[in-house]
Design a protein around this motif. Structure first.
Motif, PDB file in Angstrom:
ATOM      1  N   HIS A   1     135.531   5.929  39.244  1.00 24.85           N
ATOM      2  CA  HIS A   1     135.430   7.126  39.203  1.00 24.85           C
ATOM      3  C   HIS A   1     136.773   8.469  39.429  1.00 24.85           C
ATOM      4  CE1 HIS A   1     132.626  10.738  40.468  1.00 24.85           C
ATOM      5  NE2 HIS A   1     133.678  10.952  41.246  1.00 24.85           N
ATOM      6  N   GLY A   2     136.627   8.896  39.172  1.00 22.64           N
ATOM      7  CA  GLY A   2     138.088  10.096  38.971  1.00 22.64           C
ATOM      8  C   GLY A   2     138.648   9.105  38.393  1.00 22.64           C
ATOM      9  N   ASP A   3     139.132   8.425  37.424  1.00 22.24           N
ATOM     10  CA  ASP A   3     139.734   8.608  36.574  1.00 22.24           C
ATOM     11  C   ASP A   3     139.744   9.303  35.085  1.00 22.24           C
ATOM     12  OD1 ASP A   3     140.868   6.834  37.767  1.00 22.24           O
ATOM     13  OD2 ASP A   3     140.973   5.329  37.131  1.00 22.24           O
ATOM     14  N   PHE A   4     140.489   9.369  33.911  1.00 20.01           N
ATOM     15  CA  PHE A   4     139.872   9.649  33.268  1.00 20.01           C
ATOM     16  C   PHE A   4     138.567   9.036  32.545  1.00 20.01           C
ATOM     17  CE2 PHE A   4     144.484  12.930  33.536  1.00 20.01           C
ATOM     18  CZ  PHE A   4     143.092  13.856  33.358  1.00 20.01           C
ATOM     19  N   ALA A   5     138.025   9.794  31.698  1.00 24.27           N
ATOM     20  CA  ALA A   5     136.601   9.279  31.163  1.00 24.27           C
ATOM     21  C   ALA A   5     137.124   8.211  29.794  1.00 24.27           C
ATOM     22  CB  ALA A   5     135.794  10.019  30.595  1.00 24.27           C
ATOM     23  N   ILE A   6     136.325   7.516  29.491  1.00 21.44           N
ATOM     24  CA  ILE A   6     136.360   6.238  28.320  1.00 21.44           C
ATOM     25  C   ILE A   6     135.994   6.925  27.296  1.00 21.44           C
ATOM     26  CG2 ILE A   6     135.953   4.501  27.293  1.00 21.44           C
ATOM     27  CD1 ILE A   6     136.626   3.238  30.193  1.00 21.44           C
ATOM     28  N   VAL A   7     134.823   7.268  27.906  1.00 21.89           N
ATOM     29  CA  VAL A   7     133.048   8.621  27.223  1.00 21.89           C
ATOM     30  C   VAL A   7     132.563   9.169  28.454  1.00 21.89           C
ATOM     31  CG1 VAL A   7     131.867   8.845  25.687  1.00 21.89           C
ATOM     32  CG2 VAL A   7     133.134   6.819  25.421  1.00 21.89           C
ATOM     33  N   ALA A   8     133.063  10.493  28.107  1.00 24.19           N
ATOM     34  CA  ALA A   8     131.555  11.101  29.397  1.00 24.19           C
ATOM     35  C   ALA A   8     131.117  12.044  27.956  1.00 24.19           C
ATOM     36  CB  ALA A   8     132.866  12.322  29.442  1.00 24.19           C
TER      37      ALA A   8
ATOM     38  N   PHE B   1     127.048  10.478  14.548  1.00 22.30           N
ATOM     39  CA  PHE B   1     128.023  11.281  15.511  1.00 22.30           C
ATOM     40  C   PHE B   1     128.938  10.560  15.759  1.00 22.30           C
ATOM     41  CE2 PHE B   1     128.067  14.019  19.264  1.00 22.30           C
ATOM     42  CZ  PHE B   1     129.464  14.228  18.459  1.00 22.30           C
ATOM     43  N   ALA B   2     127.970   9.062  16.151  1.00 25.20           N
ATOM     44  CA  ALA B   2     129.950   8.149  17.228  1.00 25.20           C
ATOM     45  C   ALA B   2     131.008   7.555  15.547  1.00 25.20           C
ATOM     46  CB  ALA B   2     128.779   6.656  17.737  1.00 25.20           C
ATOM     47  N   TYR B   3     130.201   7.627  14.063  1.00 30.58           N
ATOM     48  CA  TYR B   3     131.047   6.906  13.161  1.00 30.58           C
ATOM     49  C   TYR B   3     132.262   8.097  13.476  1.00 30.58           C
ATOM     50  CZ  TYR B   3     130.440   2.103  13.149  1.00 30.58           C
ATOM     51  OH  TYR B   3     130.530   1.272  13.225  1.00 30.58           O
ATOM     52  N   GLU B   4     131.640   9.403  13.076  1.00 32.06           N
ATOM     53  CA  GLU B   4     132.562  10.673  12.902  1.00 32.06           C
ATOM     54  C   GLU B   4     133.179  10.941  14.049  1.00 32.06           C
ATOM     55  OE1 GLU B   4     129.342  13.569  12.273  1.00 32.06           O
ATOM     56  OE2 GLU B   4     128.444  12.912  11.318  1.00 32.06           O
ATOM     57  N   LEU B   5     133.439  10.737  14.752  1.00 31.68           N
ATOM     58  CA  LEU B   5     134.018  11.453  16.203  1.00 31.68           C
ATOM     59  C   LEU B   5     135.721  10.069  15.941  1.00 31.68           C
ATOM     60  CD1 LEU B   5     132.022  11.022  18.448  1.00 31.68           C
ATOM     61  CD2 LEU B   5     133.333  12.595  18.183  1.00 31.68           C
ATOM     62  N   GLY B   6     135.732   9.136  15.562  1.00 28.44           N
ATOM     63  CA  GLY B   6     137.017   8.372  14.638  1.00 28.44           C
ATOM     64  C   GLY B   6     138.011   8.286  15.861  1.00 28.44           C
ATOM     65  N   ALA B   7     136.796   7.084  16.431  1.00 35.20           N
ATOM     66  CA  ALA B   7     137.761   6.728  18.118  1.00 35.20           C
ATOM     67  C   ALA B   7     138.635   5.303  17.527  1.00 35.20           C
ATOM     68  CB  ALA B   7     136.497   5.823  18.451  1.00 35.20           C
ATOM     69  N   ARG B   8     139.630   4.651  18.591  1.00 35.25           N
ATOM     70  CA  ARG B   8     140.397   4.162  18.272  1.00 35.25           C
ATOM     71  C   ARG B   8     140.609   3.294  19.605  1.00 35.25           C
ATOM     72  NH1 ARG B   8     142.766   9.017  16.614  1.00 35.25           N
ATOM     73  NH2 ARG B   8     143.428   9.548  18.865  1.00 35.25           N
ATOM     74  N   ASP B   9     141.230   2.070  19.134  1.00 34.24           N
ATOM     75  CA  ASP B   9     141.734   1.751  20.063  1.00 34.24           C
ATOM     76  C   ASP B   9     142.459   1.856  20.884  1.00 34.24           C
ATOM     77  OD1 ASP B   9     139.553  -0.659  18.520  1.00 34.24           O
ATOM     78  OD2 ASP B   9     141.222  -2.066  18.231  1.00 34.24           O
TER      79      ASP B   9
ATOM     80  N   TYR C   1     133.512  -0.527  21.587  1.00 32.64           N
ATOM     81  CA  TYR C   1     133.159   0.211  22.863  1.00 32.64           C
ATOM     82  C   TYR C   1     133.012   1.200  23.176  1.00 32.64           C
ATOM     83  CZ  TYR C   1     132.489   0.179  27.994  1.00 32.64           C
ATOM     84  OH  TYR C   1     132.029   0.138  29.037  1.00 32.64           O
ATOM     85  N   ARG C   2     133.994   2.221  22.138  1.00 30.33           N
ATOM     86  CA  ARG C   2     133.159   3.395  22.598  1.00 30.33           C
ATOM     87  C   ARG C   2     131.970   3.995  21.791  1.00 30.33           C
ATOM     88  NH1 ARG C   2     139.635   3.850  23.533  1.00 30.33           N
ATOM     89  NH2 ARG C   2     139.391   5.245  25.185  1.00 30.33           N
TER      90      ARG C   2
END
Length: 271
Positions: A189-196, A237-245, A253-254
């Motif tokens: 809690h308090g870290d930048f989000a992995i996903v928000a 939508f999840a794929y359109e966001l172009g998540a990267r490792d 995971y994202r």
């Protein structure tokens, strides 16, 4: 490390700050809360010739409720907005998201607009601005302009602000009989989000905004969807966001988090 040498101006008025920005342009940086900028200076990721401190400018320290919007000035600290008595009623999504921003100690120094200027795609305030369809109020020595949230964030830590412009404040629409939800996953809690994710009920259906995945916080509007139709929309939508490792999480995971949290929040605001 220590910062590279720079000149320092404690601006007493907005005009004084704008004059300095007009003269120095890209060689100047604006200092408000300093929670991100000071770290960048120490690591020499930023090496301005002039630091313009705006925290003593009284006209920028305002939370003003207007007819249809709340205007938040550039020197309003996150803790001040969180303590504003009308926050939960006027801006319920902001009230849900602000406690996730850093920690009590950093919120007591960091500013709302400073987080937007830094434009980290994992930060909560840029996500909230995009979800609500707010505007950024920019001002230079020559003009004022309003930039919609979707047009303000140009990339990772990049914005539409010109070198001679100051973020004078932001404008967020006042909630009208809507439902809102916010959730994020971070290492601590308090870290930048992995996903928000932020969700809100709209007149035509629902809006879901996601941060921490694409280079900018991104929102989608859908009609009311159920079952496989909702699953398909979230998956696309999840794929359109172009998540990267990266070192914090895999792209897979994202995407899983976007689908899972998105479904939960949409169900929450539409129930």
């Amino acid at each position: 490390m220590k910062p590279a040498a720079f000149d320092y101006l404690r601006a007493a008025t907005t005009s004084e700050a704008l004059e300095a920005l007009a003269q120095q342009g890209g060689d100047a940086r604006v200092l408000a809360g300093g929670q991100s900028l000071m770290a960048m200076l120490n690591m020499r990721l930023a090496k301005p010739k002039l630091l313009v401190d705006i925290m003593r400018i009284k006209e920028l320290r305002r939370i003003e409720r207007q007819k249809d919007a709340v205007v938040i000035g550039a020197s309003v600290r996150q803790a001040e907005l969180l303590a504003w008595p009308a926050l939960a009623e006027a801006l319920p999504l902001v009230a849900l998201a602000l406690p996730w921003v850093g920690h009590m100690q950093t919120r007591s120094r960091g500013t709302v607009c400073g987080s937007l200027a830094h434009a980290d795609p994992s930060a909560e305030m840029p996500l909230t601005l995009v979800a609500l369809g707010g505007e950024v109020l920019l001002r230079s020595a020559k003009r004022r302009r309003r930039v919609a949230a979707k047009d303000f964030f140009a990339g990772m830590m990049l914005t539409a602000r010109a070198d001679d412009e100051l973020i004078e404040g932001i404008s967020l629409p006042i909630a009208r009989d809507g439902r809102f939800a916010f959730r994020e996953v971070a290492r601590r809690h308090g870290d930048f989000a992995i996903v928000a994710c932020a969700a809100m009920k709209t007149s035509s259906g629902v809006r879901l905004a996601v941060g921490g995945v694409a280079d900018v916080p991104t929102a989608r509007d859908w009609p009311r969807l159920d079952g496989t139709a909702l699953d398909d929309a979230l998956n696309a939508f999840a794929y359109e966001l172009g998540a990267r490792d990266d070192v914090h999480a895999t792209a897979r995971y994202r995407r899983d988090l976007v689908r899972m949290i998105g479904r939960d929040l949409i169900g929450e605001v539409l129930q």
